[in-house]
Scaffold this active site. Sequence first.
Site, PDB file in Angstrom:
ATOM      1  N   SER A 179      -3.981 -12.928  13.692  1.00 28.81           N
ATOM      2  CA  SER A 179      -4.738 -12.244  14.967  1.00 28.81           C
ATOM      3  C   SER A 179      -6.347 -11.993  14.818  1.00 28.81           C
ATOM      4  CB  SER A 179      -4.943  -9.969  14.190  1.00 28.81           C
ATOM      5  OG  SER A 179      -6.115 -10.150  14.947  1.00 28.81           O
ATOM      6  N   TYR A 225      -7.478  -5.534   6.705  1.00 28.77           N
ATOM      7  CA  TYR A 225      -6.776  -6.140   7.879  1.00 28.77           C
ATOM      8  C   TYR A 225      -7.350  -7.304   8.356  1.00 28.77           C
ATOM      9  CZ  TYR A 225      -4.617  -6.547  12.334  1.00 28.77           C
ATOM     10  OH  TYR A 225      -4.228  -6.892  13.412  1.00 28.77           O
TER      11      TYR A 225
END
Length: 280
Positions: free
Chosen positions: A142, A155
């Site tokens: 990401s 995350y």
Amino acid sequence: MRRRLSDLHRTAFVTGAASGLGRAFSGMLLAEGVRVWGTSRDLSRFSEPGPAGGNRVSPVLLDLADPAGAEAAYRRAAAEAGGFDLVINNAGYGVFGDFAAIDAAVWRAQVEAMLVATLGLTHAAYREMRVRGRGCLVNVSSLAAEFPLPYMAGYNTAKAGLSALSESLIQEARGSGVAVIDFRPGDYNTGFNDAIRRDPAAAGPGEASVDRAWRAIDAMFRGSPEPGRAAADLLAALRRNRSGIVRSGGFFQARAAPFLARLVPACVVRAASRRYFGGR
Ligand SMILES: NC(=O)c1ccc[n+]([C@@H]2O[C@H](COP(=O)([O-])OP(=O)(O)OC[C@H]3O[C@@H](n4cnc5c(N)ncnc54)[C@H](OP(=O)(O)O)[C@@H]3O)[C@@H](O)[C@H]2O)c1
């Protein structure tokens, strides 16, 4: 005429293939003539018609919360497929909230699923590819690996770790015939935010700030591009068949921000993020 991807890769394994980016990647691969084994924790999610003229994903039950079970599922699918030329570690989920207010077990479970279990799958796939001297491994990280999102500590940790793993393999795989791609999406309009775990019982003293950040992140997410764009970016990268980092998404997130961030000190990037997300 442009070659089909199936000239390069006959078989692919895609985690989290029943929704969002994974579904778009699988559809793109099927349309390119690649045979796809796709995972979900709920195989009924594959019951919708396949996106490419009747070609269907071969469904695989896999839960990253059970790393040993996930590796066993991968090995069974690999034996059935006669080996995977392409492996896309795509599955992942978000947990949103104040690091201190949420139980450590929740963060630990997220890092174990998204980083440790994915490392296990990466190892199994990469080892086979190295033996064969060909193949392509894609880890879906990401842009959060380089621009950590507020209140998503687990995350950010998992994605930064996954990008570090990919970078290690990019270096090690040089000259081996195996390509490793660190695929870093920006925001894409998938079910990701709807699936994000927010525990209202875990409200800490800074909850107003958590809420402000959530509203900013969610508003940005709702206006983001459709997953087909990520699939087109991945297809272009797969056709190049070279190791490297691939950023995918809207112009500001995937192009301008990474470029500008190289020109200024980290404290400026942090201040911009604070302004953007309205945190403390
Ligand atoms: N959308 C974005 O803006 C964005 C941005 C950057 C990175 N990403 C990354 O892109 C990947 C795909 O996300 P998405 O946007 O497509 O979201 P999504 O639609 O929610 O898809 C996530 C997928 O991950 C799978 N998954 C979640 N937890 C799992 C677990 N414990 N074990 C196995 N599979 C699990 C889900 O599979 P089942 O529920 O079917 O089991 C689902 O198919 C994720 O790694 C995400 O972090 C997304």
